[in-house]
Design a protein around this motif. Structure first.
Motif, PDB file in Angstrom:
ATOM      1  N   THR A 103       1.080  -1.103   0.028  1.00  0.00           N
ATOM      2  CA  THR A 103       0.031   0.080   0.052  1.00  0.00           C
ATOM      3  C   THR A 103       0.653   1.360   0.061  1.00  0.00           C
ATOM      4  OG1 THR A 103       0.407   0.000   2.824  1.00  0.00           O
ATOM      5  CG2 THR A 103      -2.052  -1.564   1.232  1.00  0.00           C
ATOM      6  N   ASP A 104       2.315   0.775  -0.042  1.00  0.00           N
ATOM      7  CA  ASP A 104       3.053   2.128  -0.272  1.00  0.00           C
ATOM      8  C   ASP A 104       3.874   2.045  -1.487  1.00  0.00           C
ATOM      9  OD1 ASP A 104       2.360   2.285   3.036  1.00  0.00           O
ATOM     10  OD2 ASP A 104       4.038   0.979   2.955  1.00  0.00           O
ATOM     11  N   ALA A 105       3.893   4.113  -2.228  1.00  0.00           N
ATOM     12  CA  ALA A 105       4.779   4.238  -3.390  1.00  0.00           C
ATOM     13  C   ALA A 105       6.179   3.733  -3.072  1.00  0.00           C
ATOM     14  CB  ALA A 105       4.272   5.380  -3.519  1.00  0.00           C
ATOM     15  N   GLY A 106       6.889   4.161  -4.130  1.00  0.00           N
ATOM     16  CA  GLY A 106       8.528   3.596  -3.857  1.00  0.00           C
ATOM     17  C   GLY A 106       8.868   2.703  -3.559  1.00  0.00           C
ATOM     18  N   VAL A 107       9.377   3.099  -2.752  1.00  0.00           N
ATOM     19  CA  VAL A 107      11.054   2.272  -2.276  1.00  0.00           C
ATOM     20  C   VAL A 107      10.314   1.256  -0.876  1.00  0.00           C
ATOM     21  CG1 VAL A 107      13.459   0.757  -1.355  1.00  0.00           C
ATOM     22  CG2 VAL A 107      13.621   3.063  -3.782  1.00  0.00           C
ATOM     23  N   GLY A 108      10.790  -0.322  -1.278  1.00  0.00           N
ATOM     24  CA  GLY A 108      10.556  -1.288  -0.460  1.00  0.00           C
ATOM     25  C   GLY A 108       8.964  -1.301   0.613  1.00  0.00           C
ATOM     26  N   GLY A 109       8.755  -1.095   1.157  1.00  0.00           N
ATOM     27  CA  GLY A 109       6.726  -0.256   1.899  1.00  0.00           C
ATOM     28  C   GLY A 109       6.420  -1.630   2.515  1.00  0.00           C
ATOM     29  N   THR A 110       4.944  -1.912   3.392  1.00  0.00           N
ATOM     30  CA  THR A 110       5.372  -2.780   4.206  1.00  0.00           C
ATOM     31  C   THR A 110       4.178  -3.485   3.153  1.00  0.00           C
ATOM     32  OG1 THR A 110       5.119  -1.797   5.942  1.00  0.00           O
ATOM     33  CG2 THR A 110       3.947  -3.654   6.645  1.00  0.00           C
ATOM     34  N   ILE A 111       4.812  -5.079   2.571  1.00  0.00           N
ATOM     35  CA  ILE A 111       4.338  -5.666   1.656  1.00  0.00           C
ATOM     36  C   ILE A 111       2.094  -6.288   2.640  1.00  0.00           C
ATOM     37  CG2 ILE A 111       4.963  -8.054   2.813  1.00  0.00           C
ATOM     38  CD1 ILE A 111       4.996  -9.340   0.022  1.00  0.00           C
ATOM     39  N   GLY A 112       1.353  -6.306   1.845  1.00  0.00           N
ATOM     40  CA  GLY A 112       0.330  -6.781   2.066  1.00  0.00           C
ATOM     41  C   GLY A 112      -0.503  -5.955   1.906  1.00  0.00           C
ATOM     42  N   THR A 113      -1.802  -5.997   2.244  1.00  0.00           N
ATOM     43  CA  THR A 113      -3.565  -5.442   1.436  1.00  0.00           C
ATOM     44  C   THR A 113      -4.534  -5.396   2.565  1.00  0.00           C
ATOM     45  OG1 THR A 113      -4.727  -7.260   0.188  1.00  0.00           O
ATOM     46  CG2 THR A 113      -3.144  -6.113  -1.103  1.00  0.00           C
ATOM     47  N   THR A 114      -5.105  -5.244   2.859  1.00  0.00           N
ATOM     48  CA  THR A 114      -6.012  -5.108   3.777  1.00  0.00           C
ATOM     49  C   THR A 114      -7.310  -5.990   3.189  1.00  0.00           C
ATOM     50  OG1 THR A 114      -7.007  -2.710   3.412  1.00  0.00           O
ATOM     51  CG2 THR A 114      -5.367  -3.156   5.218  1.00  0.00           C
ATOM     52  N   GLY A 115      -7.814  -6.057   1.605  1.00  0.00           N
ATOM     53  CA  GLY A 115      -8.332  -6.210   1.277  1.00  0.00           C
ATOM     54  C   GLY A 115      -8.215  -7.613   0.252  1.00  0.00           C
ATOM     55  N   ARG A 116      -8.678  -8.248  -0.760  1.00  0.00           N
ATOM     56  CA  ARG A 116      -8.686  -9.451  -2.044  1.00  0.00           C
ATOM     57  C   ARG A 116      -8.080  -8.192  -3.467  1.00  0.00           C
ATOM     58  NH1 ARG A 116     -10.848 -14.642  -2.474  1.00  0.00           N
ATOM     59  NH2 ARG A 116     -10.784 -15.247  -5.234  1.00  0.00           N
ATOM     60  N   VAL A 117      -7.320  -9.034  -3.444  1.00  0.00           N
ATOM     61  CA  VAL A 117      -6.591  -8.034  -4.555  1.00  0.00           C
ATOM     62  C   VAL A 117      -6.094  -9.426  -5.702  1.00  0.00           C
ATOM     63  CG1 VAL A 117      -4.686  -6.732  -5.820  1.00  0.00           C
ATOM     64  CG2 VAL A 117      -5.529  -6.270  -3.582  1.00  0.00           C
ATOM     65  N   LYS A 118      -6.323  -9.078  -7.222  1.00  0.00           N
ATOM     66  CA  LYS A 118      -6.731  -9.724  -7.621  1.00  0.00           C
ATOM     67  C   LYS A 118      -5.382  -9.541  -8.918  1.00  0.00           C
ATOM     68  CE  LYS A 118     -10.767 -11.454  -7.735  1.00  0.00           C
ATOM     69  NZ  LYS A 118     -12.545 -11.569  -8.126  1.00  0.00           N
ATOM     70  N   LEU A 119      -3.865 -10.131  -9.713  1.00  0.00           N
ATOM     71  CA  LEU A 119      -3.409  -9.236 -10.424  1.00  0.00           C
ATOM     72  C   LEU A 119      -3.345 -10.523 -11.835  1.00  0.00           C
ATOM     73  CD1 LEU A 119      -0.985  -7.957 -10.878  1.00  0.00           C
ATOM     74  CD2 LEU A 119       0.539  -9.009  -9.993  1.00  0.00           C
ATOM     75  N   TYR A 120      -3.195  -9.819 -12.500  1.00  0.00           N
ATOM     76  CA  TYR A 120      -2.736 -10.857 -14.076  1.00  0.00           C
ATOM     77  C   TYR A 120      -2.293  -9.926 -15.067  1.00  0.00           C
ATOM     78  CZ  TYR A 120      -7.672 -11.362 -12.930  1.00  0.00           C
ATOM     79  OH  TYR A 120      -8.818 -12.473 -12.029  1.00  0.00           O
ATOM     80  N   LEU A 121      -0.512 -10.346 -15.230  1.00  0.00           N
ATOM     81  CA  LEU A 121       0.260 -10.495 -15.430  1.00  0.00           C
ATOM     82  C   LEU A 121       0.745 -11.200 -16.834  1.00  0.00           C
ATOM     83  CD1 LEU A 121       3.154 -10.385 -13.350  1.00  0.00           C
ATOM     84  CD2 LEU A 121       1.708  -8.945 -13.808  1.00  0.00           C
TER      85      LEU A 121
END
Length: 124
Positions: A103-121
């Motif tokens: 949920t953080d922009a830029g370098v690093g950040g705290t991994i994870g989300t508060t809700g369900r996220v779907k990703l397609y590459l």
């Protein structure tokens, strides 16, 4: 009404990598298994209405420490929305694609989300 048919040399991407839902607490290492070219990214946050997310991609076979990882590319998706990014010429990842979501922009950040996220590459 006239129409035009155009024959393309090849399809845009040959493989779709799906993470549904995104594993929220770990980086995904070397999901392509080899060098790859990225042509499209779709992030579905319609079930994640609490916070916007950033999908961060690294040209690497692994991500040792997320908190200090400098992503090669990052894609943003607002909370409760779906975003699609198309890269007509593609982005080349010589080592392969590893990624994490935060949920953080830029370098690093705290991994994870508060809700369900779907990703397609979409890659070749």
């Amino acid at each position: 009404m006239a129409f035009k048919k155009t024959t393309r040399a090849s399809a845009l991407g040959t493989t779709i990598i799906v993470d549904n839902p995104v594993t929220s607490k770990i980086a995904q290492a070397h999901v392509t298994g080899a060098a790859a070219t990225l042509y499209a990214v779709m992030i579905d946050c319609t079930e994640n209405t609490d916070a916007s997310v950033y999908v961060k991609l690294k040209d690497a076979t692994s991500i040792a420490t997320v908190s200090t990882c400098q992503p090669d590319t990052q894609f943003f998706c607002p909370a409760g929305e779906t975003m699609q990014y198309t890269i007509p010429g593609g982005l080349t990842y010589a080592a392969g694609i590893s990624y994490y979501v935060t949920t953080d922009a830029g370098v690093g950040g705290t991994i994870g989300t508060t809700g369900r996220v779907k990703l397609y590459l979409t890659v070749t």
